[in-house]
Design an enzyme around this catalytic site. Structure first.
Site, PDB file in Angstrom:
ATOM      1  N   HIS A  94       0.925  -1.196  -0.173  1.00 15.16           N
ATOM      2  CA  HIS A  94       0.048  -0.095   0.021  1.00 15.16           C
ATOM      3  C   HIS A  94       0.887   1.297  -0.228  1.00 15.16           C
ATOM      4  O   HIS A  94       1.866   1.216   0.715  1.00 15.16           O
ATOM      5  CB  HIS A  94      -0.896  -0.100   1.267  1.00 15.16           C
ATOM      6  CG  HIS A  94      -0.247  -0.319   2.449  1.00 15.16           C
ATOM      7  ND1 HIS A  94       0.138  -1.489   2.966  1.00 15.16           N
ATOM      8  CD2 HIS A  94       0.027   0.397   3.503  1.00 15.16           C
ATOM      9  CE1 HIS A  94       0.610  -1.501   4.069  1.00 15.16           C
ATOM     10  NE2 HIS A  94       0.664  -0.259   4.436  1.00 15.16           N
ATOM     11  N   HIS A 126       0.784   5.383   1.032  1.00 11.96           N
ATOM     12  CA  HIS A 126       0.205   6.121   1.861  1.00 11.96           C
ATOM     13  C   HIS A 126       0.355   7.820   1.038  1.00 11.96           C
ATOM     14  O   HIS A 126       1.509   7.933   0.530  1.00 11.96           O
ATOM     15  CB  HIS A 126       1.145   6.544   3.114  1.00 11.96           C
ATOM     16  CG  HIS A 126       0.934   5.164   4.218  1.00 11.96           C
ATOM     17  ND1 HIS A 126       0.146   5.141   5.149  1.00 11.96           N
ATOM     18  CD2 HIS A 126       1.715   4.220   4.078  1.00 11.96           C
ATOM     19  CE1 HIS A 126       0.348   4.087   5.848  1.00 11.96           C
ATOM     20  NE2 HIS A 126       1.429   3.332   5.304  1.00 11.96           N
TER      21      HIS A 126
HETATM   22  P1  AMP Z   1       1.735   0.263   7.145  1.00 13.04           P
HETATM   23  O1  AMP Z   1       1.868  -1.342   6.924  1.00 13.04           O
HETATM   24  O2  AMP Z   1       2.829   0.506   8.185  1.00 13.04           O
HETATM   25  O3  AMP Z   1       2.341   0.988   6.174  1.00 13.04           O
HETATM   26  O4  AMP Z   1       0.438   0.736   7.790  1.00 13.04           O
HETATM   27  C1  AMP Z   1      -0.721   0.187   7.705  1.00 13.04           C
HETATM   28  C2  AMP Z   1      -1.727   1.104   7.555  1.00 13.04           C
HETATM   29  O5  AMP Z   1      -2.960   0.549   7.217  1.00 13.04           O
HETATM   30  C3  AMP Z   1      -1.942   1.942   8.817  1.00 13.04           C
HETATM   31  O6  AMP Z   1      -1.852   3.432   8.522  1.00 13.04           O
HETATM   32  C4  AMP Z   1      -3.396   1.710   9.465  1.00 13.04           C
HETATM   33  O7  AMP Z   1      -3.840   2.877  10.017  1.00 13.04           O
HETATM   34  C5  AMP Z   1      -4.084   1.264   8.014  1.00 13.04           C
HETATM   35  N1  AMP Z   1      -5.292   0.304   8.290  1.00 13.04           N
HETATM   36  C6  AMP Z   1      -5.204  -0.919   8.850  1.00 13.04           C
HETATM   37  N2  AMP Z   1      -6.182  -1.315   8.954  1.00 13.04           N
HETATM   38  C7  AMP Z   1      -7.100  -0.567   8.290  1.00 13.04           C
HETATM   39  C8  AMP Z   1      -8.554  -0.382   7.713  1.00 13.04           C
HETATM   40  N3  AMP Z   1      -9.418  -1.367   8.026  1.00 13.04           N
HETATM   41  N4  AMP Z   1      -8.961   0.407   6.758  1.00 13.04           N
HETATM   42  C9  AMP Z   1      -8.088   1.501   6.677  1.00 13.04           C
HETATM   43  N5  AMP Z   1      -6.862   1.660   6.919  1.00 13.04           N
HETATM   44  C10 AMP Z   1      -6.547   0.707   7.606  1.00 13.04           C
END
Ligand code: AMP
Ligand code: ZN
Length: 136
Positions: free
Chosen positions: A98, A100
């Protein structure tokens, strides 16, 4: 597959969707670092930058560019950080690639874009470059 982001794409877990096409899905981060914090993911599960196909990577970055423009205008941000983590060591929490998109404002106090800058050892820098070039 027991992947939270695959479940979001399938609609099994709710999300606040902002965009989708045949290759890409984009939705709002539920723990936003700033207003408008958006995640862009490939529809086809790939854990990280090492696994994703070139076609999906291209589709993701195209969507990131398009959405960044919409987010900057819509949220009236001064700037945008684009962040993408690969692997636990890099802080990746969700193992489905993903990107950001994080809106920023002058003086917003968010510190992710600055790290303690310290001049590097030029021998180490050049040595690292040689190791990278040897893999290309
Ligand atoms: P990272 O893997 O550290 O880049 O971050 C994972 C991101 O996914 C974090 O910013 C979480 O807030 C986000 N996240 C996790 N679960 C959900 C969800 N169900 N809906 C939206 N965002 C999510
Ligand atoms: Zn997945």
């Amino acid at each position: 597959m027991d992947c939270i982001f695959c479940k979001i794409i399938q609609g099994e877990i709710p999300s606040v969707k902002v965009y989708e096409d045949d290759k890409v899905f984009a939705f709002m981060d539920i723990n936003p670092l700033s207003s408008g914090h958006t995640l862009v993911i490939p529809r086809t599960h790939a854990e990280n930058i090492f696994e994703i196909s070139e076609q999906d990577a291209t589709a993701v970055i195209k969507a990131v560019k398009m959405l960044s423009t919409a987010i900057k205008k819509g949220i009236q941000a001064d700037g945008i950080n684009i962040l993408q983590l690969n692997g636990k060591a890099a802080g990746q929490l969700v193992p489905h690639l993903h990107v950001h998109i994080i809106p920023r404002w002058i003086g917003d106090g968010i510190t992710i874009s600055h790290w303690p800058m310290k001049a590097g050892d030029m021998k180490e820098i050049a040595g690292a470059a040689e190791k990278i070039k040897a893999e290309l």
